[in-house]
Motif scaffolding. Structure first.
Motif, PDB file in Angstrom:
ATOM      1  N   PHE A   1      56.372 -84.064  32.080  1.00 32.27           N
ATOM      2  CA  PHE A   1      56.062 -84.557  33.191  1.00 32.27           C
ATOM      3  C   PHE A   1      56.943 -85.025  34.307  1.00 32.27           C
ATOM      4  O   PHE A   1      57.933 -85.353  34.422  1.00 32.27           O
ATOM      5  N   ASP A   2      56.561 -84.462  35.554  1.00 33.32           N
ATOM      6  CA  ASP A   2      57.296 -84.483  36.668  1.00 33.32           C
ATOM      7  C   ASP A   2      57.238 -86.178  36.985  1.00 33.32           C
ATOM      8  O   ASP A   2      56.354 -86.918  37.536  1.00 33.32           O
ATOM      9  N   GLY A   3      58.751 -86.655  37.107  1.00 37.11           N
ATOM     10  CA  GLY A   3      58.879 -88.023  37.470  1.00 37.11           C
ATOM     11  C   GLY A   3      58.470 -88.844  36.459  1.00 37.11           C
ATOM     12  O   GLY A   3      58.127 -90.093  36.745  1.00 37.11           O
ATOM     13  N   ASN A   4      57.903 -88.297  35.250  1.00 33.47           N
ATOM     14  CA  ASN A   4      57.619 -89.126  34.120  1.00 33.47           C
ATOM     15  C   ASN A   4      56.144 -89.854  34.655  1.00 33.47           C
ATOM     16  O   ASN A   4      55.794 -91.023  34.050  1.00 33.47           O
ATOM     17  N   GLN A   5      55.443 -89.215  35.425  1.00 36.12           N
ATOM     18  CA  GLN A   5      54.104 -89.752  36.063  1.00 36.12           C
ATOM     19  C   GLN A   5      53.016 -88.930  35.266  1.00 36.12           C
ATOM     20  O   GLN A   5      53.002 -87.933  35.071  1.00 36.12           O
ATOM     21  N   PHE A   6      52.256 -89.894  34.728  1.00 33.81           N
ATOM     22  CA  PHE A   6      51.016 -89.303  33.867  1.00 33.81           C
ATOM     23  C   PHE A   6      49.910 -90.220  33.761  1.00 33.81           C
ATOM     24  O   PHE A   6      50.261 -91.615  33.885  1.00 33.81           O
ATOM     25  N   THR A   7      48.587 -89.795  33.350  1.00 37.23           N
ATOM     26  CA  THR A   7      47.693 -90.751  33.031  1.00 37.23           C
ATOM     27  C   THR A   7      47.420 -90.506  31.545  1.00 37.23           C
ATOM     28  O   THR A   7      46.968 -89.439  31.064  1.00 37.23           O
ATOM     29  N   GLU A   8      47.544 -91.423  30.911  1.00 36.66           N
ATOM     30  CA  GLU A   8      47.174 -91.505  29.582  1.00 36.66           C
ATOM     31  C   GLU A   8      45.928 -91.520  29.088  1.00 36.66           C
ATOM     32  O   GLU A   8      45.022 -92.370  29.777  1.00 36.66           O
ATOM     33  N   LEU A   9      45.430 -90.908  28.072  1.00 35.43           N
ATOM     34  CA  LEU A   9      43.977 -90.791  27.746  1.00 35.43           C
ATOM     35  C   LEU A   9      43.590 -91.522  26.475  1.00 35.43           C
ATOM     36  O   LEU A   9      44.327 -91.320  25.571  1.00 35.43           O
ATOM     37  N   ASP A  10      42.462 -92.340  26.416  1.00 35.11           N
ATOM     38  CA  ASP A  10      41.966 -92.859  25.294  1.00 35.11           C
ATOM     39  C   ASP A  10      43.175 -93.745  24.455  1.00 35.11           C
ATOM     40  O   ASP A  10      43.395 -93.613  23.336  1.00 35.11           O
TER      41      ASP A  10
END
Length: 302
Positions: A67-76
């Motif tokens: 993930f770019d810049g270690n930026q993400f939205t975790e699901l569940d």
């Protein structure tokens, strides 16, 4: 010349004055035993600078790599296993789950997230082997199914990173049901024309291999990964013959047509970008092209 000799004998340095190397500064390769600075090991995406052995890493490291810049939205993120069978071995299943959660900081053996890879939207499900051997239980199947639904509803490609010892025995039939459940969800993803890339890492075995890990539009692997259904010892005892060299390695599986290619972890992000870019420009073709990819692979292994 007494300064070459220890004049006083029995000198003891107090513990608080001893200087020891802090933990976590060095990495010793499990394959060739080369010792390298942890900073260098991390820079090389957790591979050995001498023999290129790919160390096992978990979802946190894969998300950082992809993930770019270690930026993400975790699901569940909060889903956790119940105890439908009231299973007890050396301890009760609920106690084992809680103990493993406290030890690993994970809720279960898979994490799912949505983010961007070189500017391209991607949904990733990544298994963690340190959570009860990456075993597939009802929560693992449910989280993967929900991630596939998210990818389908938002028309975002899906990447599955498998690392598992197989089905979770503490959930018996409930665990085995996840094979059919995730396979059905992937069929729906295919019908919608959404790309699915399956990355098999060390080890990928059991019911995971027999279901979603081998159903990708592209099945890829890291070098040297163990990929199989039953273990080599079980197979050898069953057929009564010695197994070929490097049996069930990624290279062996590739040679026999069950993988599309092997990718070095240092090149993983770039090669995934190429795949996703190749598939993205003509989405109207995907509805027919991606199921055809699966059909050709199935026909080739029949």
């Amino acid at each position: 010349m007494s300064w070459f000799k220890r004049v006083e004998k029995g000198i003891v340095t107090p513990t608080e004055h001893k200087k020891e190397t802090p933990d976590g500064l060095w990495y010793k390769c499990q394959e060739c035993k080369t010792v390298s600075p942890m900073v260098e090991h991390k820079r090389l995406q957790y591979t050995c600078p001498k023999c290129n052995h790919h160390a096992r890493i978990d979802s946190a490291e894969y998300f950082e790599v992809l993930f770019d810049g270690n930026q993400f939205t975790e699901l569940d993120a909060e889903l956790s296993s119940a105890d439908p069978l009231h299973f007890v071995d050396t301890k009760g299943y609920p106690q084992r789950i809680v103990a493993t959660q406290n030890q690993t900081g994970l809720r279960d053996a898979v994490r799912t997230a949505h983010g961007q890879l070189n500017g391209l939207d991607l949904v990733v499900a990544c298994m963690d082997f340190k959570f009860i051997g990456g075993s597939m239980g009802s929560v693992v199947g449910e989280k993967i199914a929900r991630a596939i639904d998210y990818a389908r509803q938002n028309r975002v490609p899906f990447l599955m990173i498998s690392k598992s010892g197989g089905a979770r025995m503490m959930e018996a039939g409930y665990s085995l049901m996840q094979m059919a459940k995730t396979s059905a969800k992937l069929a729906m993803l295919s019908e919608a024309g959404i790309p699915y890339i399956s990355l098999l890492t060390d080890p990928t075995t059991g019911g995971v291999t027999a279901s979603y890990a081998m159903l990708g539009d592209f099945n890829i692997s890291e070098p040297g990964a163990l990929i199989g259904f039953a273990g080599p010892r079980v197979i050898k005892e069953t057929i009564g013959k010695d197994l070929p060299k490097d049996f069930q390695s990624a290279e062996f599986v590739l040679e026999h047509g069950f993988l599309d290619f092997i990718v070095d972890r240092k090149n993983l992000k770039a090669q995934l970008t190429d795949l996703l870019t190749m598939l993205r420009p003509a989405p109207e073709v995907l509805v027919e092209a991606l199921p055809l990819q699966r059909s050709l692979r199935t026909a080739g292994t029949a």
